[in-house]
Design an enzyme around this catalytic site. Structure first.
Site, PDB file in Angstrom:
ATOM      1  N   SER A   8     -44.830 -47.138  -5.342  1.00 55.86           N
ATOM      2  CA  SER A   8     -44.712 -45.936  -4.531  1.00 55.86           C
ATOM      3  C   SER A   8     -45.610 -44.819  -5.046  1.00 55.86           C
ATOM      4  O   SER A   8     -46.291 -44.138  -4.265  1.00 55.86           O
ATOM      5  CB  SER A   8     -43.253 -45.469  -4.513  1.00 55.86           C
ATOM      6  N   TYR A  56     -38.224 -54.846  -4.117  1.00 58.68           N
ATOM      7  CA  TYR A  56     -37.097 -54.922  -5.042  1.00 58.68           C
ATOM      8  C   TYR A  56     -36.345 -56.251  -4.927  1.00 58.68           C
ATOM      9  O   TYR A  56     -36.142 -56.950  -5.929  1.00 58.68           O
ATOM     10  CB  TYR A  56     -36.146 -53.750  -4.794  1.00 58.68           C
ATOM     11  N   HIS A  74     -48.857 -43.159  -2.987  1.00 64.40           N
ATOM     12  CA  HIS A  74     -48.983 -41.726  -2.714  1.00 64.40           C
ATOM     13  C   HIS A  74     -50.270 -41.166  -3.296  1.00 64.40           C
ATOM     14  O   HIS A  74     -50.950 -40.342  -2.671  1.00 64.40           O
ATOM     15  CB  HIS A  74     -47.783 -40.965  -3.287  1.00 64.40           C
ATOM     16  N   ASN A  98     -36.083 -40.609   2.129  1.00 60.33           N
ATOM     17  CA  ASN A  98     -36.864 -41.282   3.171  1.00 60.33           C
ATOM     18  C   ASN A  98     -36.329 -42.697   3.319  1.00 60.33           C
ATOM     19  O   ASN A  98     -36.751 -43.615   2.616  1.00 60.33           O
ATOM     20  CB  ASN A  98     -38.346 -41.284   2.797  1.00 60.33           C
ATOM     21  N   ARG A 121     -33.268 -42.525  -2.688  1.00 63.75           N
ATOM     22  CA  ARG A 121     -32.828 -43.400  -1.609  1.00 63.75           C
ATOM     23  C   ARG A 121     -32.636 -42.635  -0.301  1.00 63.75           C
ATOM     24  O   ARG A 121     -32.969 -43.128   0.770  1.00 63.75           O
ATOM     25  CB  ARG A 121     -31.513 -44.093  -1.985  1.00 63.75           C
ATOM     26  N   HIS A 171     -37.737 -46.297   1.868  1.00 61.59           N
ATOM     27  CA  HIS A 171     -36.793 -46.917   0.935  1.00 61.59           C
ATOM     28  C   HIS A 171     -36.390 -48.314   1.393  1.00 61.59           C
ATOM     29  O   HIS A 171     -36.318 -49.247   0.571  1.00 61.59           O
ATOM     30  CB  HIS A 171     -35.554 -46.040   0.797  1.00 61.59           C
TER      31      HIS A 171
END
Length: 293
Positions: A184, A164, A188, A152, A149, A156
């Site tokens: 996420s 979420y 990446h 970044n 959390r 987040h």
């Protein structure tokens, strides 16, 4: 992610009927602002301090050159010839991995400072963007949930508001968290795959696998033994970044140096088959205290 945020804002206002849609000037400002959450108005500073802008861009330039030095000093000497010989000793590979541990962590910290501090603050200053809280003190935490959390806050916040929270009413918290981690990790990995020209999901396994596993393991123990688990977290950073630097370099130079074959493709790792990693026969261990005068 910015396009998704403004699309959601426009969709919600179209559903309301009477709400005014964002203007083109709002969109342009949001496109360059250091945030992923769209708002019609943001806190603004009174003036632009150009000396602060210049200093941050100088920091970005210095970090780019320093990372280039780390590449020349620690990657090329150990991995540039990887794949030129048909066989390589396992000891050579292990030594190269250990040599990449410290520069990997230094590059990790430099990248954090370059993007999440210098780059974002430079653009925030130029746009008079008032909210400068891009990260929190993740380096003192003992829980991986806190680290993810605080590391970044920009990403987040986007994952929280756009993935979420929309999923939470329909699924459990554990499932929503799992989906957030998968999204996420895949994002990446897509960036790395397009940058390197091959798919090698080391980062996805480390953070989407090991990182997700550490969430429940450090939830209560991290609060009970903060110093111990903060040390363990930093050890994982050292080991993880050393593996990232080593494995991606091995794959890159294996694809560059090994002879082409019919099985070569975007998804199958080349470094698993070329070169062959062999154990050196009759390994011996030298006593470091056995000093000959």
């Amino acid at each position: 992610m910015k396009l998704c945020a403004i699309a959601v804002a426009c969709a919600n206002r179209c559903d309301d009927g009477g709400s005014k849609l964002p203007s083109f000037s709002h969109f342009i400002y949001f496109l360059f602002a250091p945030t992923l959450l769209y708002r019609d108005e943001y806190p603004r500073t009174k003036r632009i301090r150009w000396d602060v802008v210049v200093s941050h861009f100088l920091e970005v330039t210095a970090i780019i050159f320093y990372n280039s030095f780390l590449w020349e000093r620690f990657i090329l000497p150990y991995w540039s010839d990887y794949g030129k010989e048909p066989k390589v000793e396992a000891g050579t590979v292990v030594r190269g991995m250990f040599a990449c541990v410290l520069p990997g962590v230094i590059s990790f910290l430099c990248g954090f400072y370059c993007i999440l501090h210098a780059w974002h603050n430079a653009f925030a200053e130029m746009l008079r963007f008032g909210d400068r809280l891009f990260y929190e003190d993740w380096w003192t935490t003992s829980r991986f949930s806190r680290y993810f959390r605080a590391w970044n806050l920009i990403v987040h916040s986007w994952l929280r508001d756009h993935i979420y929270h929309p999923l939470a009413p329909y699924t459990s918290r554990a499932v929503s968290t799992l989906i957030v981690f998968l999204v996420s990790a895949v994002a990446h990995e897509v960036v790395l795959a397009l940058s390197f020209g091959f798919f090698y999901p080391v980062l996805m396994i480390e953070f989407g696998g090991f990182g997700l596993l550490m969430l429940p393991l450090t939830a209560s123990s991290g609060s009970r033994y903060p110093n111990v688990f903060n040390l363990l977290m930093w050890l994982s950073f050292f080991i993880g970044n050393g593996l990232l630097w080593s494995l991606y370099s091995m794959e890159y130079f294996a694809r560059k140096n090994c002879p082409p074959s019919e099985t070569d493709n975007f998804f199958v790792p080349k470094s698993w088959s070329c070169p062959e990693v062999v154990l050196k026969p009759n390994w011996t261990f030298q006593n470091p205290f056995d000093i000959i005068y």
